[in-house]
Motif scaffolding. Structure first.
Motif, short mmCIF file in Angstrom:
data_model
loop_
_atom_site.label_atom_id
_atom_site.label_comp_id
_atom_site.label_asym_id
_atom_site.label_seq_id
_atom_site.Cartn_x
_atom_site.Cartn_y
_atom_site.Cartn_z
N TYR A 1 0.82 -1.21 0.00
CA TYR A 1 0.00 0.00 0.00
C TYR A 1 0.85 1.26 0.00
CZ TYR A 1 -3.70 -3.33 0.57
OH TYR A 1 -4.55 -4.39 0.35
N PHE A 2 2.14 1.13 0.36
CA PHE A 2 3.04 2.26 0.17
C PHE A 2 3.29 2.52 -1.31
CE2 PHE A 2 4.82 1.75 4.63
CZ PHE A 2 4.44 3.02 5.05
N ILE A 3 3.46 1.44 -2.09
CA ILE A 3 3.81 1.64 -3.50
C ILE A 3 2.59 1.72 -4.42
CG2 ILE A 3 6.04 0.51 -3.21
CD1 ILE A 3 4.95 -1.97 -4.51
N THR A 4 1.38 1.50 -3.89
CA THR A 4 0.18 1.58 -4.73
C THR A 4 0.05 2.90 -5.48
OG1 THR A 4 -1.06 -0.06 -3.44
CG2 THR A 4 -2.33 1.50 -4.73
N PRO A 5 0.28 4.07 -4.82
CA PRO A 5 0.15 5.33 -5.58
C PRO A 5 1.08 5.41 -6.78
CG PRO A 5 0.24 5.76 -3.22
CD PRO A 5 0.58 4.32 -3.40
N LEU A 6 2.27 4.83 -6.66
CA LEU A 6 3.21 4.86 -7.77
C LEU A 6 2.81 3.86 -8.85
CD1 LEU A 6 6.39 5.08 -5.54
CD2 LEU A 6 5.20 6.95 -6.68
N MET B 1 9.23 14.58 -12.39
CA MET B 1 9.37 14.18 -11.00
C MET B 1 8.63 12.87 -10.72
SD MET B 1 10.99 14.85 -8.33
CE MET B 1 11.59 16.49 -8.74
N GLN B 2 7.57 12.60 -11.45
CA GLN B 2 6.89 11.31 -11.29
C GLN B 2 7.79 10.17 -11.75
OE1 GLN B 2 3.27 12.16 -13.49
NE2 GLN B 2 2.10 12.41 -11.60
N TRP B 3 8.50 10.38 -12.85
CA TRP B 3 9.47 9.38 -13.31
C TRP B 3 10.55 9.15 -12.25
CZ3 TRP B 3 8.88 5.84 -16.76
CH2 TRP B 3 8.09 6.07 -17.90
N VAL B 4 11.02 10.23 -11.66
CA VAL B 4 12.05 10.13 -10.62
C VAL B 4 11.52 9.33 -9.43
CG1 VAL B 4 13.47 11.42 -8.97
CG2 VAL B 4 13.21 12.26 -11.32
N ALA B 5 10.27 9.64 -9.02
CA ALA B 5 9.68 8.94 -7.88
C ALA B 5 9.53 7.45 -8.17
CB ALA B 5 8.32 9.56 -7.55
N TRP C 1 9.93 5.30 0.56
CA TRP C 1 9.40 6.49 1.26
C TRP C 1 9.88 7.77 0.59
CZ3 TRP C 1 10.98 4.06 6.56
CH2 TRP C 1 10.03 3.10 6.92
N LEU C 2 11.14 7.78 0.15
CA LEU C 2 11.66 8.95 -0.56
C LEU C 2 10.87 9.17 -1.85
CD1 LEU C 2 13.69 11.22 -0.98
CD2 LEU C 2 15.28 9.53 -1.95
N ALA C 3 10.56 8.08 -2.53
CA ALA C 3 9.76 8.18 -3.75
C ALA C 3 8.39 8.79 -3.44
CB ALA C 3 9.58 6.79 -4.38
N LEU C 4 7.78 8.40 -2.34
CA LEU C 4 6.46 8.92 -1.98
C LEU C 4 6.53 10.39 -1.58
CD1 LEU C 4 5.10 5.89 0.08
CD2 LEU C 4 4.46 6.57 -2.23
N ILE C 5 7.62 10.79 -0.92
CA ILE C 5 7.79 12.20 -0.57
C ILE C 5 7.90 13.05 -1.83
CG2 ILE C 5 9.39 13.86 0.47
CD1 ILE C 5 10.03 11.66 2.57
N GLU D 1 5.57 16.88 -5.37
CA GLU D 1 5.34 17.31 -6.75
C GLU D 1 3.86 17.55 -7.01
OE1 GLU D 1 4.77 16.83 -11.17
OE2 GLU D 1 3.91 15.69 -9.50
N GLY D 2 3.00 16.69 -6.45
CA GLY D 2 1.56 16.86 -6.62
C GLY D 2 1.06 18.13 -5.95
N ILE D 3 1.57 18.40 -4.74
CA ILE D 3 1.17 19.62 -4.04
C ILE D 3 1.64 20.86 -4.81
CG2 ILE D 3 1.57 20.98 -1.94
CD1 ILE D 3 1.76 18.28 -0.43
N TRP D 4 2.88 20.83 -5.31
CA TRP D 4 3.41 21.96 -6.07
C TRP D 4 2.60 22.22 -7.34
CZ3 TRP D 4 5.80 26.28 -6.08
CH2 TRP D 4 6.34 26.80 -7.24
N MET D 5 2.24 21.15 -8.07
CA MET D 5 1.47 21.32 -9.30
C MET D 5 0.10 21.90 -9.01
SD MET D 5 3.39 20.58 -11.82
CE MET D 5 2.12 20.61 -13.09
N ASN D 6 -0.54 21.46 -7.93
CA ASN D 6 -1.85 22.01 -7.58
C ASN D 6 -1.73 23.48 -7.15
OD1 ASN D 6 -4.35 20.02 -7.41
ND2 ASN D 6 -2.52 18.83 -6.97
#
Length: 296
Positions: A102-107, A124-128, A273-277, A282-287
Motif C-alpha cells: 500500500y506504500f507503492i500503490t500510488p506509484l 518528478m513522477q518518473w524520478v519517484a 518512502w523517498l519516492a512517496l515524498i 510534486e503533486g502539491i506543487w502542481m496544484n
C-alpha cells in the motif's frame, strides 16, 4: 466541509490500517474461509444499507449492461485476490510486507494511468517511480525473491482502482454489485464446508463466529466513510491521507507483532518512502501552480 471530509477519509484510512488486529484475532480460521465470509456478510450488510436508503433503482440499469457487469466481474476478482493475499499475509506474520504494497500503490497508479489511460508522466513522477523501483530491486536482492506480497497487493488494488475510476457506479453501488457477483461462489463454498464439517460457524466458539459475522460491516463502513470524505476534500489532501493505512500497519508490524526488520530492509523501505515524498511534494506543487494561475 474540508475538516469533516478530512476526518471522514482519515477515519477510513485509520480503520484500514488497524485491519491486522482484526484478522489476527481470526487466525484460527483459514484465510480463504475468512475471505468467503467477508464476501457474504459484506453483501448482506450492503443490502441493509440499500434498503434503508431505498436505493435500488440503479440495479435494473446495471444488469441490462453486459459490459458493465463484465467490468465489475473483473474488478470483483481483483478485489477478492487482494483481500485473500492481505488476510493470508497478516495471519502468516507478514504485516510489514503487506504495508509495502500500500506504500507503492500510488506509484503503481501512476504507471497504470500512463499505460492504460495514456496519461503523460511528469519528470518528478518518473524520478519517484525510479526510486521506488530501486527500493523493490534492493529488497529483491536482499531476500533473493521478489517482494511478491507487496507487489501483488499494489497491482491488484491499483488495477482495481483503475477499473473503478472508469466506472459509472459509485462506491456503495459498485461494492454491492461486486459482492453480489461473488456471493454464489462464496456462499456455495461455505455450504460445502458445512457439509464436510469444516465450516468455522460450526467448529469455532461464539466469539470467532461473531467476528466472522462482523466482517461485513468492518469491510463496508470504512469504504462508505472514504466515499463520503473524498467528495469534500482536494485530491492532494486525499493523497497525503492514504499513507495513514500502510504506516499504521508498518508500525504495528514492528512494535506490536515484532516482525523481523533490519537495517538492510529499512534501506529498501527508505527508498520507497523517498519516492512517496517526491511524488506527494510534486503533486502539491502542481496544484499550487494551477491555483495560482487561475484568474482572481
Amino acid at each position: 466541509m474540508r475538516r469533516n471530509g478530512t476526518l471522514l477519509a482519515g477515519s477510513a484510512y485509520t480503520i484500514w490500517g488497524l485491519f491486522p488486529l482484526y484478522f489476527k484475532a481470526l487466525h484460527s480460521v483459514p484465510s480463504l474461509e475468512i475471505l468467503l465470509n467477508r464476501m457474504v456478510w459484506s453483501l448482506l450488510f450492503l443490502i441493509g444499507i440499500l434498503t434503508w436508503k431505498k436505493h435500488w433503482g440503479w440495479i435494473s440499469q446495471a444488469i441490462r449492461n453486459p459490459k458493465l457487469v463484465m467490468s465489475f466481474a473483473l474488478s470483483a476478482t481483483l478485489l477478492s485476490a487482494n483481500w485473500l493475499v492481505y488476510i493470508w499475509a497478516v495471519n502468516e506474520g507478514r504485516v510489514i510486507d503487506a504495508s509495502l504494497g500500500y506504500f507503492i500503490t500510488p506509484l503503481v497508479n501512476i504507471l497504470l494511468g500512463a499505460v492504460a489511460l495514456r496519461e503523460r508522466m511528469r519528470t518528478m513522477q518518473w524520478v519517484a517511480v525510479s526510486f521506488a523501483a530501486a527500493g523493490v530491486l534492493w529488497l529483491t536482492w536482499l531476500t533473493g525473491n521478489l517482494p511478491w506480497i507487496g507487489l501483488t497487493l499494489a497491482l491488484t488494488f491499483g488495477t482495481y482502482g483503475l477499473l473503478r475510476k472508469t466506472s459509472s457506479l459509485g462506491a456503495l453501488e459498485g461494492l454491492s454489485l461486486e459482492t453480489a457477483l461473488l456471493f454464489p461462489f462464496a456462499g456455495g463454498y461455505l455450504c460445502w464446508l458445512a457439509l464436510q464439517g469444516q465450516n468455522a460457524w460450526f467448529t469455532q466458539d461464539s466469539h470467532v463466529v461473531t467476528m466472522l459475522l462482523l466482517t461485513g460491516p468492518v469491510t463496508a463502513i470504512p469504504l462508505l466513510l472514504f466515499a463520503a470524505g473524498a467528495r469534500k476534500i482536494p485530491m492532494t489532501t486525499l493523497g497525503i491521507l492514504q499513507y495513514i493505512s500502510p504506516m499504521v500497519q508498518f508500525l504495528m508490524g514492528i512494535w506490536l507483532f515484532h516482525e523481523p526488520f533490519n537495517a538492510q530492509k529499512l534501506a529498501g523501505f527508505a527508498l520507497i518512502w523517498l519516492a512517496l515524498i517526491l511524488y506527494s511534494a510534486e503533486g502539491i506543487w502542481m496544484n499550487f501552480r494551477k491555483s495560482a494561475d487561475k484568474p482572481a
